[in-house]
Design an enzyme around this catalytic site. Structure first.
Site, PDB file in Angstrom:
ATOM      1  N   SER A  74       4.824  -3.670   4.901  1.00  0.00           N
ATOM      2  CA  SER A  74       5.346  -3.880   6.257  1.00  0.00           C
ATOM      3  C   SER A  74       5.977  -5.260   6.413  1.00  0.00           C
ATOM      4  O   SER A  74       6.617  -5.537   7.419  1.00  0.00           O
ATOM      5  CB  SER A  74       4.213  -3.726   7.277  1.00  0.00           C
ATOM      6  N   HIS A  90      -3.627  -9.895  -4.539  1.00  0.00           N
ATOM      7  CA  HIS A  90      -4.977  -9.688  -3.976  1.00  0.00           C
ATOM      8  C   HIS A  90      -5.995  -9.325  -5.046  1.00  0.00           C
ATOM      9  O   HIS A  90      -7.040  -8.761  -4.738  1.00  0.00           O
ATOM     10  CB  HIS A  90      -4.921  -8.616  -2.885  1.00  0.00           C
ATOM     11  N   ASP A 128      -5.005  -1.614  -7.132  1.00  0.00           N
ATOM     12  CA  ASP A 128      -5.330  -0.345  -7.789  1.00  0.00           C
ATOM     13  C   ASP A 128      -4.941  -0.266  -9.261  1.00  0.00           C
ATOM     14  O   ASP A 128      -5.310   0.693  -9.950  1.00  0.00           O
ATOM     15  CB  ASP A 128      -4.700   0.830  -7.024  1.00  0.00           C
ATOM     16  N   ALA A 161       0.814  -1.225   0.000  1.00  0.00           N
ATOM     17  CA  ALA A 161       0.000   0.000   0.000  1.00  0.00           C
ATOM     18  C   ALA A 161       0.844   1.269   0.000  1.00  0.00           C
ATOM     19  O   ALA A 161       0.456   2.285  -0.578  1.00  0.00           O
ATOM     20  CB  ALA A 161      -0.930  -0.007   1.205  1.00  0.00           C
TER      21      ALA A 161
END
Ligand code: ZN
Length: 254
Positions: free
Chosen positions: A187, A112, A95, A12
């Site tokens: 992360s 995803h 996206d 992200a």
């Protein structure tokens, strides 16, 4: 000499500079709407037309933000187009910004899924998300499949759904074979991203972590970069394509 295989593992954080809100930050989607998780959980989605209506409205809101690829997405696509390296993108993002930046779709693995496509839960037919939005605008808040009448959903992997095993296998093969892996804006705390970074490092790749916060793999990384992603990536990737840098600077090719 064989071209280096550059793997980009993106999360992200690479898209926040494009104006896409994260999930858990101060302005994150989950922070603003505690019910958000239900909108992206398959069990609730299939059971409740009201959840579907809200889920479509949420996706519409994200779509209308019309996010554009930023300097990091563009630098990755440019390295690929330069031919200086073979580039493969493995992304947690839905996206489509890597492709919008110019990465060929076949070189982007979407762990995803994608928010740009709609899939039928009955017959599996895939259609552009814009078609679903057009039907919503025309008065169908929860448009069913035009082929078979079953429930439509975004082609994203919702909570409660399995990741695509073919995509996972391809991602693992790239992690194992790559010369260098850039883990960007992730992360590295959740499967499968964490496992892919470990696999790359364990297979001898140079692991470069570009993330604002520490990750569990900082210790095994060859390099850890904390500066903003849209500044760091163009700089880091330029170093991999010296010919192109010379060209851009007006220098001679050897
Ligand atoms: Zn169908």
């Amino acid at each position: 000499m064989a071209k280096p295989l550059v793997a980009i593992l993106s999360g992200a954080g690479i898209s926040t500079d494009s104006g896409i809100p994260d999930y858990r930050g101060p302005n994150g989607l989950w922070t603003r709407d505690p019910d958000y998780e239900k909108l992206v959980t398959i069990e609730y989605y299939l059971a409740d037309p009201e959840i579907r209506r809200r889920s479509w409205a949420m996706r519409r809101e994200m779509f209308d933000l019309n996010p554009r690829p930023n300097a990091a997405h563009l630098a990755i696509a440019e390295l690929s187009a330069s031919g200086a390296a073979a580039v493969r993108v493995i992304t947690q993002n839905i996206d489509g910004l890597h492709q919008a930046a110019g990465m060929p779709a076949r070189k982007v693995l979407e762990l995803h899924g994608t928010s740009r496509t709609v899939v039928c839960t009955g017959c599996g037919a895939r259609t552009p998300v814009a078609d679903a939005f057009a039907r919503i605008d025309a008065g169908e808040p929860d448009p069913p499949c035009l082929e078979c009448g079953a429930i439509l959903k975004a082609a994203t992997v919702m909570f409660g759904e399995a990741l695509d095993p073919d995509v996972l296998a391809s991602a693992a093969a790239i992690a194992k074979a790559c010369t260098v892996m850039f883990a960007v804006g992730t992360s590295l705390q959740v499967y499968p991203a964490a496992g892919l970074a470990a696999l790359a490092a364990g297979s001898g790749a140079r692991l470069v972590i570009v993330n604002a916060e520490p990750t569990p793999y900082d210790d095994v990384a060859a390099e850890v970069v904390r500066e903003p992603i849209s500044e760091a990536m163009p700089r880091l990737l330029r170093a991999l394509a010296p010919d192109r840098t010379n060209e851009n600077a007006g220098g001679r090719r050897p």
